[in-house]
Design a protein around this motif. Structure first.
Motif, PDB file in Angstrom:
ATOM      1  N   GLY A  31       0.765  -1.240   0.000  1.00  0.00           N
ATOM      2  CA  GLY A  31       0.000   0.000   0.000  1.00  0.00           C
ATOM      3  C   GLY A  31       0.794   1.286   0.000  1.00  0.00           C
ATOM      4  N   GLY A  32       2.099   1.228   0.184  1.00  0.00           N
ATOM      5  CA  GLY A  32       2.902   2.451   0.183  1.00  0.00           C
ATOM      6  C   GLY A  32       3.003   3.059  -1.208  1.00  0.00           C
ATOM      7  N   ILE A  33       3.392   4.325  -1.244  1.00  0.00           N
ATOM      8  CA  ILE A  33       3.583   5.032  -2.511  1.00  0.00           C
ATOM      9  C   ILE A  33       4.997   5.588  -2.507  1.00  0.00           C
ATOM     10  N   GLY A  34       5.777   5.232  -3.536  1.00  0.00           N
ATOM     11  CA  GLY A  34       7.141   5.712  -3.668  1.00  0.00           C
ATOM     12  C   GLY A  34       7.201   6.907  -4.598  1.00  0.00           C
ATOM     13  N   VAL A  35       8.093   7.837  -4.294  1.00  0.00           N
ATOM     14  CA  VAL A  35       8.314   9.018  -5.133  1.00  0.00           C
ATOM     15  C   VAL A  35       9.825   9.193  -5.266  1.00  0.00           C
ATOM     16  N   ARG A  36      10.289   9.400  -6.501  1.00  0.00           N
ATOM     17  CA  ARG A  36      11.726   9.599  -6.728  1.00  0.00           C
ATOM     18  C   ARG A  36      11.944  10.612  -7.847  1.00  0.00           C
ATOM     19  N   ASP A  37      13.162  11.100  -7.947  1.00  0.00           N
ATOM     20  CA  ASP A  37      13.581  12.049  -8.975  1.00  0.00           C
ATOM     21  C   ASP A  37      13.862  11.271 -10.258  1.00  0.00           C
ATOM     22  N   SER A  38      13.231  11.645 -11.348  1.00  0.00           N
ATOM     23  CA  SER A  38      13.428  10.915 -12.605  1.00  0.00           C
ATOM     24  C   SER A  38      14.852  11.045 -13.141  1.00  0.00           C
ATOM     25  N   LYS A  39      15.571  12.101 -12.745  1.00  0.00           N
ATOM     26  CA  LYS A  39      16.953  12.278 -13.193  1.00  0.00           C
ATOM     27  C   LYS A  39      17.923  11.380 -12.432  1.00  0.00           C
ATOM     28  N   ASN A  40      17.472  10.818 -11.310  1.00  0.00           N
ATOM     29  CA  ASN A  40      18.342  10.005 -10.475  1.00  0.00           C
ATOM     30  C   ASN A  40      17.588   8.751 -10.013  1.00  0.00           C
ATOM     31  N   PRO A  41      17.248   7.856 -10.948  1.00  0.00           N
ATOM     32  CA  PRO A  41      16.426   6.707 -10.591  1.00  0.00           C
ATOM     33  C   PRO A  41      17.069   5.727  -9.624  1.00  0.00           C
ATOM     34  N   THR A  42      18.382   5.764  -9.479  1.00  0.00           N
ATOM     35  CA  THR A  42      19.034   4.872  -8.516  1.00  0.00           C
ATOM     36  C   THR A  42      19.279   5.575  -7.180  1.00  0.00           C
ATOM     37  N   GLY A  43      18.886   6.831  -7.096  1.00  0.00           N
ATOM     38  CA  GLY A  43      19.062   7.591  -5.869  1.00  0.00           C
ATOM     39  C   GLY A  43      17.966   7.293  -4.862  1.00  0.00           C
ATOM     40  N   PRO A  44      17.877   8.112  -3.833  1.00  0.00           N
ATOM     41  CA  PRO A  44      16.896   7.873  -2.773  1.00  0.00           C
ATOM     42  C   PRO A  44      15.469   8.091  -3.264  1.00  0.00           C
ATOM     43  N   ALA A  45      14.552   7.443  -2.588  1.00  0.00           N
ATOM     44  CA  ALA A  45      13.124   7.612  -2.860  1.00  0.00           C
ATOM     45  C   ALA A  45      12.414   7.883  -1.543  1.00  0.00           C
ATOM     46  N   LEU A  46      11.365   8.661  -1.612  1.00  0.00           N
ATOM     47  CA  LEU A  46      10.497   8.874  -0.465  1.00  0.00           C
ATOM     48  C   LEU A  46       9.387   7.831  -0.530  1.00  0.00           C
ATOM     49  N   VAL A  47       8.952   7.332   0.611  1.00  0.00           N
ATOM     50  CA  VAL A  47       7.847   6.375   0.647  1.00  0.00           C
ATOM     51  C   VAL A  47       6.801   6.911   1.613  1.00  0.00           C
ATOM     52  N   PHE A  48       5.571   7.002   1.124  1.00  0.00           N
ATOM     53  CA  PHE A  48       4.460   7.542   1.897  1.00  0.00           C
ATOM     54  C   PHE A  48       3.432   6.469   2.179  1.00  0.00           C
ATOM     55  N   ALA A  49       2.783   6.571   3.332  1.00  0.00           N
ATOM     56  CA  ALA A  49       1.643   5.723   3.651  1.00  0.00           C
ATOM     57  C   ALA A  49       0.453   6.202   2.814  1.00  0.00           C
ATOM     58  N   PRO A  50      -0.518   5.339   2.555  1.00  0.00           N
ATOM     59  CA  PRO A  50      -1.674   5.743   1.733  1.00  0.00           C
ATOM     60  C   PRO A  50      -2.369   7.006   2.230  1.00  0.00           C
ATOM     61  N   GLY A  51      -2.555   7.154   3.524  1.00  0.00           N
ATOM     62  CA  GLY A  51      -3.219   8.350   4.051  1.00  0.00           C
ATOM     63  C   GLY A  51      -2.415   9.616   3.820  1.00  0.00           C
ATOM     64  N   GLU A  52      -1.100   9.509   3.930  1.00  0.00           N
ATOM     65  CA  GLU A  52      -0.238  10.664   3.658  1.00  0.00           C
ATOM     66  C   GLU A  52      -0.333  11.076   2.196  1.00  0.00           C
ATOM     67  N   TRP A  53      -0.309  10.088   1.306  1.00  0.00           N
ATOM     68  CA  TRP A  53      -0.414  10.365  -0.129  1.00  0.00           C
ATOM     69  C   TRP A  53      -1.766  11.004  -0.465  1.00  0.00           C
ATOM     70  N   ASP A  54      -2.832  10.475   0.136  1.00  0.00           N
ATOM     71  CA  ASP A  54      -4.164  11.029  -0.112  1.00  0.00           C
ATOM     72  C   ASP A  54      -4.251  12.478   0.365  1.00  0.00           C
ATOM     73  N   ALA A  55      -3.648  12.770   1.531  1.00  0.00           N
ATOM     74  CA  ALA A  55      -3.655  14.146   2.033  1.00  0.00           C
ATOM     75  C   ALA A  55      -2.870  15.067   1.103  1.00  0.00           C
TER      76      ALA A  55
END
Length: 68
Positions: A31-55
């Motif tokens: 259920g998590g949602i990942g977000v990353r920079d398209s210029k750095n696909p091997t770099g860090p990603a943020l991961v949000f819980a569904p409620g955080e993403w919805d907010a």
């Protein structure tokens, strides 16, 4: 928290017009949602819980983050 992102299916918004200055999003197992920079696909990603993403997406849709 470590989340396995190896098999994540990343995508960009259809509004990105193929540019490289974008973020990519992945809907992850569990259920998590990942977000990353398209210029750095091997770099860090943020991961949000569904409620955080919805907010966040609700705030975007409501204009909460519009520059004034």
């Amino acid at each position: 928290m470590n989340v396995e992102l190896t098999n994540a299916r990343w995508f960009k918004s259809s509004y990105s017009q193929g540019g490289s200055d974008c973020v990519e999003v992945a809907f992850l197992e569990g259920g998590g949602i990942g977000v990353r920079d398209s210029k750095n696909p091997t770099g860090p990603a943020l991961v949000f819980a569904p409620g955080e993403w919805d907010a966040f997406t609700g705030g975007v849709n409501d204009g909460e983050f519009d520059r004034r």
